[in-house]
Design an enzyme around this catalytic site. Structure first.
Site, PDB file in Angstrom:
ATOM      1  N   LYS A 122      49.116  56.667  40.719  1.00  0.00           N
ATOM      2  CA  LYS A 122      48.704  57.292  41.976  1.00  0.00           C
ATOM      3  C   LYS A 122      49.844  57.191  42.984  1.00  0.00           C
ATOM      4  O   LYS A 122      50.405  56.103  43.142  1.00  0.00           O
ATOM      5  CB  LYS A 122      47.459  56.574  42.517  1.00  0.00           C
ATOM      6  CG  LYS A 122      46.874  57.194  43.782  1.00  0.00           C
ATOM      7  CD  LYS A 122      45.664  56.407  44.255  1.00  0.00           C
ATOM      8  CE  LYS A 122      45.074  57.048  45.506  1.00  0.00           C
ATOM      9  NZ  LYS A 122      43.952  56.267  46.064  1.00  0.00           N
ATOM     10  N   LYS A 174      49.967  52.001  41.821  1.00  0.00           N
ATOM     11  CA  LYS A 174      49.559  52.671  43.052  1.00  0.00           C
ATOM     12  C   LYS A 174      50.673  52.483  44.077  1.00  0.00           C
ATOM     13  O   LYS A 174      50.963  51.355  44.500  1.00  0.00           O
ATOM     14  CB  LYS A 174      48.248  52.104  43.591  1.00  0.00           C
ATOM     15  CG  LYS A 174      47.765  52.792  44.866  1.00  0.00           C
ATOM     16  CD  LYS A 174      46.442  52.212  45.319  1.00  0.00           C
ATOM     17  CE  LYS A 174      45.945  52.871  46.597  1.00  0.00           C
ATOM     18  NZ  LYS A 174      44.645  52.312  47.034  1.00  0.00           N
TER      19      LYS A 174
END
Length: 337
Positions: A260, A205
């Site tokens: 992400k 992330k």
């Protein structure tokens, strides 16, 4: 007879032959996107018959639990297999220690119980992170200098994950990026007999600028103020570090891993899927959605064509599933085709 250069050098292999007819293009397509590949993120709020539009995400609304149930029924009828839930917490319940995150009757916990009671076949993914619950908007507990405390935060994430599993969540998804939290959560789930509760680890992330509309949606932007999350989310300049993060999460017991954001990190997705060969998800985040929507509203792009192309790129790069705010629209498009 004069022989042209083209005739004398006729290619025996013409790749365009396989593009000539629609049926041939279908037969030789190397990546496929279906409704079953999509997960729909949803924002939930307190109240009854409450819906709040999110200005930075046209078409997306915060929903009270009763309306969430109706939405979930429609999503299942469209063929969408799972949803991801994100709570919008009242300011009065946000604290420095995020106690509301693991309250047994908290907003997420109640929503999961109601969904599982009404629509048990729909997959429920819950976000394990503290930013919706902290008064400062960070994903963890901070010290006097604003530094996020890794192990203190992990202790609370364990409580949060257990409360979600107890409510009936199928998958808990730690998105906080604390070191070691996957192993700690897995051990806690197993020791409490939640052996079939899966973990989707947000392993790579990135500290991305594409999250801004999401932070508005969950109400953490104002709390975060001018602070950032660079001290725990990944540096966008780093690729090899992502593989290290993923390897650690898998060693600790992650069942699936997440990349992400989406489109700006397709190289990470490709590397991760090729190297680890495990279920790998990707999140087409709020900023990506907002850009596509804004361009479409101005007539600058063909929305359907561009959305499908962007999602197909993720499938081509190796995504097994895609979290996208376009999931419902795409499912509707596929149903009409």
């Amino acid at each position: 007879m004069t022989i042209s250069f083209t005739q004398r050098h006729f290619p025996t292999t013409r790749l365009r032959r396989l593009r000539y007819s629609a049926f041939l293009r279908e037969l030789v397509a190397q990546a496929h996107l279906t409704t079953k590949d999509l997960i729909y993120p949803l924002f939930i709020i307190e109240g009854t018959q409450c819906t709040q539009p999110i200005s930075a995400m046209p078409g997306i609304h915060r929903l009270s639990i009763d309306l969430l149930l109706k939405e979930a029924e429609e999503l299942l009828s469209l063929g969408i297999p799972a949803i991801a839930l994100f709570p919008v917490i009242e300011e009065s319940k946000k604290t420095a220690l995020a106690e509301e995150a693991y309250h047994p009757n908290g907003l997420i916990q109640r929503a999961v119980r109601e969904l599982k009671k009404s629509i048990p076949e729909l997959g429920i993914i819950t976000d394990v992170a503290l930013d919706p619950f902290t008064s400062h908007g960070q994903d963890g507990i901070i010290d006097q200098n604003g530094y996020v405390l890794n192990d203190t935060t992990t202790d609370i994430l364990i409580k949060q994950a257990l409360s979600h599993a107890d409510a009936g969540a199928d998958i808990v998804a730690p998105s906080d990026m604390m070191d070691g939290r996957i192993g700690a959560i897995r051990a806690a789930l197993d020791s409490h007999q939640f052996i079939n509760t899966a973990i989707l680890a947000y392993s790579a992330k990135y500290a991305s600028s594409f999250y801004a509309p999401f932070r508005e949606a969950v109400g953490s932007a104002a709390n975060l103020n001018k602070a950032d999350k660079y001290q725990y989310q990944m540096d966008p300049r780093n690729a090899e570090e992502a593989l290290h993060e993923i390897a650690l999460d898998l060693q600790e017991g992650a069942d699936m891993v997440m990349i992400k954001p989406g489109m700006p990190y397709l190289d990470i997705l490709k590397e991760a899927k090729s190297f680890f060969k495990v279920p790998t998800f990707i999140y087409q985040v709020s900023g990506e959605y907002a850009m596509l929507k804004a361009a479409a509203e101005r007539g600058w792009i063909n929305e359907k064509a561009c959305v499908i192309e962007s999602l197909m790129a993720m499938k081509r790069a190796g995504a097994d599933a895609i979290l996208t705010y376009y999931a419902k629209e795409v499912a509707t498009w596929f149903g009409k085709s």
